[in-house]
Design a protein around this motif. Structure first.
Motif, short mmCIF file in Angstrom:
data_model
loop_
_atom_site.label_atom_id
_atom_site.label_comp_id
_atom_site.label_asym_id
_atom_site.label_seq_id
_atom_site.Cartn_x
_atom_site.Cartn_y
_atom_site.Cartn_z
N LYS A 155 0.84 -1.20 0.00
CA LYS A 155 0.00 0.00 0.00
C LYS A 155 0.88 1.26 0.00
O LYS A 155 0.60 2.21 -0.73
CB LYS A 155 -0.94 0.00 1.22
CG LYS A 155 -1.82 1.22 1.31
CD LYS A 155 -2.77 1.33 0.15
CE LYS A 155 -3.69 2.52 0.34
NZ LYS A 155 -4.33 2.91 -0.90
N LEU A 156 1.94 1.25 0.79
CA LEU A 156 2.83 2.41 0.81
C LEU A 156 3.47 2.64 -0.55
O LEU A 156 3.58 3.78 -1.00
CB LEU A 156 3.92 2.23 1.87
CG LEU A 156 3.48 2.31 3.32
CD1 LEU A 156 4.61 1.89 4.24
CD2 LEU A 156 3.00 3.69 3.66
N ASN A 176 1.02 4.18 -2.86
CA ASN A 176 0.77 5.58 -2.52
C ASN A 176 1.75 6.54 -3.20
O ASN A 176 1.48 7.73 -3.31
CB ASN A 176 0.85 5.80 -1.01
CG ASN A 176 -0.36 5.28 -0.27
OD1 ASN A 176 -1.39 4.97 -0.86
ND2 ASN A 176 -0.23 5.16 1.04
N ILE A 206 0.26 12.59 0.93
CA ILE A 206 0.26 11.13 1.00
C ILE A 206 1.59 10.56 0.50
O ILE A 206 2.14 9.63 1.10
CB ILE A 206 -0.94 10.54 0.21
CG1 ILE A 206 -2.23 10.87 0.95
CG2 ILE A 206 -0.79 9.03 0.00
CD1 ILE A 206 -3.49 10.50 0.21
N SER A 266 4.15 8.53 2.89
CA SER A 266 4.52 7.18 2.47
C SER A 266 6.03 7.04 2.33
O SER A 266 6.61 6.05 2.80
CB SER A 266 3.83 6.82 1.15
OG SER A 266 2.43 6.82 1.32
#
Length: 123
Positions: free
Chosen positions: A2-3, A6, A14, A18
């Motif tokens: 997910k990071l 991002n 964001i 991240s």
């Protein structure tokens, strides 16, 4: 994962958060060496300096950008890449210009960042 996903988000905050988390977790690991490789360093510097110095950035975005720099400057390969960054002087001047304009928390973070920059030989 997910990071990493991002990093292509349209929201600079964001992306900064991240990158900061990725640096804190993986800077000296294999993944961190790929993300913060010398070939990616210039893009990271450009993005972080833009987030820090652009008037449209929120104070929290600027502080996250400063935190990212502070974390990645612990890496010798990042320090070396920063020494060769052609736009460094221009951006350091812009960082200094933030001090009289920013809110107190951001000024404190900018001063912390300036101390981190001063610890890099040749900067």
């Amino acid at each position: 994962r997910k990071l990493l996903s991002n990093l292509s988000d349209g929201n600079v905050t964001i992306i900064m958060v991240s990158l900061h988390i990725l640096a804190a977790l993986f800077l000296n690991e294999e993944l961190g060496e790929k993300i913060f490789s010398p070939s990616n360093a210039e893009q990271t510097f450009q993005l972080a300096f833009s987030a820090l110095c652009t008037s449209s950035s929120s104070p929290s975005t600027a502080r996250h950008a400063a935190d990212l720099f502070i974390d990645i400057l612990s890496s010798q390969r990042i320090r070396k890449a920063l020494q060769g960054y052609s736009k460094l002087n221009k951006y350091l001047e812009k960082v200094a210009e933030l001090i009289p304009k920013a809110d107190g928390d951001t000024v404190a973070k900018v001063l912390e960042l300036c101390i981190a920059f001063c610890q890099v030989p040749g900067v």
